[in-house]
Design a protein around this motif. Sequence first.
Motif, mmCIF file in Angstrom:
data_model
loop_
_atom_site.group_PDB
_atom_site.id
_atom_site.type_symbol
_atom_site.label_atom_id
_atom_site.label_comp_id
_atom_site.label_asym_id
_atom_site.label_seq_id
_atom_site.Cartn_x
_atom_site.Cartn_y
_atom_site.Cartn_z
ATOM 1 N N ILE A 5 -43.771 42.054 -56.074
ATOM 2 C CA ILE A 5 -44.202 42.514 -54.720
ATOM 3 C C ILE A 5 -46.112 41.817 -54.908
ATOM 4 O O ILE A 5 -46.531 42.584 -55.753
ATOM 5 C CB ILE A 5 -43.975 43.559 -54.034
ATOM 6 N N LYS A 12 -47.463 34.549 -56.627
ATOM 7 C CA LYS A 12 -46.494 35.937 -56.784
ATOM 8 C C LYS A 12 -45.194 34.518 -57.222
ATOM 9 O O LYS A 12 -44.641 34.668 -58.071
ATOM 10 C CB LYS A 12 -45.399 36.230 -55.706
ATOM 11 N N HIS A 48 -38.873 39.524 -48.061
ATOM 12 C CA HIS A 48 -38.839 40.280 -46.806
ATOM 13 C C HIS A 48 -38.553 39.741 -45.701
ATOM 14 O O HIS A 48 -37.785 40.120 -44.274
ATOM 15 C CB HIS A 48 -40.879 40.236 -46.463
ATOM 16 N N SER A 80 -40.944 40.166 -52.860
ATOM 17 C CA SER A 80 -41.223 39.425 -51.081
ATOM 18 C C SER A 80 -42.860 39.947 -50.916
ATOM 19 O O SER A 80 -43.539 40.170 -51.985
ATOM 20 C CB SER A 80 -40.325 41.066 -50.994
ATOM 21 N N ASP A 81 -42.832 40.085 -49.997
ATOM 22 C CA ASP A 81 -44.811 39.722 -49.202
ATOM 23 C C ASP A 81 -44.996 41.229 -48.907
ATOM 24 O O ASP A 81 -43.312 42.034 -48.688
ATOM 25 C CB ASP A 81 -44.583 38.932 -48.037
ATOM 26 N N GLU A 82 -45.587 41.699 -49.198
ATOM 27 C CA GLU A 82 -45.585 43.684 -48.626
ATOM 28 C C GLU A 82 -46.297 43.560 -47.205
ATOM 29 O O GLU A 82 -47.383 42.813 -47.050
ATOM 30 C CB GLU A 82 -46.800 44.049 -50.026
ATOM 31 N N CYS A 105 -36.921 47.373 -50.952
ATOM 32 C CA CYS A 105 -37.981 47.113 -52.063
ATOM 33 C C CYS A 105 -38.182 48.802 -52.610
ATOM 34 O O CYS A 105 -38.635 48.161 -53.752
ATOM 35 C CB CYS A 105 -39.565 47.066 -51.216
ATOM 36 N N ARG A 117 -46.960 44.337 -59.236
ATOM 37 C CA ARG A 117 -47.444 44.487 -58.015
ATOM 38 C C ARG A 117 -48.649 42.944 -57.834
ATOM 39 O O ARG A 117 -49.476 43.240 -58.932
ATOM 40 C CB ARG A 117 -48.080 44.996 -57.207
#
Length: 131
Positions: A5, A12, A48, A80-82, A105, A117
């Motif tokens: 993430i 990523k 996401h 996934s994007d935060e 998430c 991360r």
Amino acid sequence: MILIIGGAYEGKTEYAEKTLGISESEILDGRKCDLREVHFAKAVNNFHVLIKRLLEDNKINTNEFIDEIYSVNPDITIISDEIGCGIIPLEKSERLWREETGRACCKAAELSDVVVRINCGIPSVIKGELP
């Protein structure tokens, strides 16, 4: 399960390819993949957006979806994007998407052996150890 993430365009996917040995062709795109493909995928990127698609289609509860993925494909890598930082969206649907993505998430992190991360292209393992 491995969860990667971080912010958009932070590296990523490249990290997953380089560190985990996943080829580009083995990574599904959550923007357009069939939901059933996730059950057999080595990795899924843009998770996401996949959550957003689930919400728009009212397909399934996101926590149930994570449980289902884990039960049939526990070795999957989720990228996934935060999206929970920054200004709170004005539109209710955007707030709901943000909230559900955060919950999904969190559930994925709970089930994952490893959580990484990525910030400014720098990985930080925040749970577990890489294989």
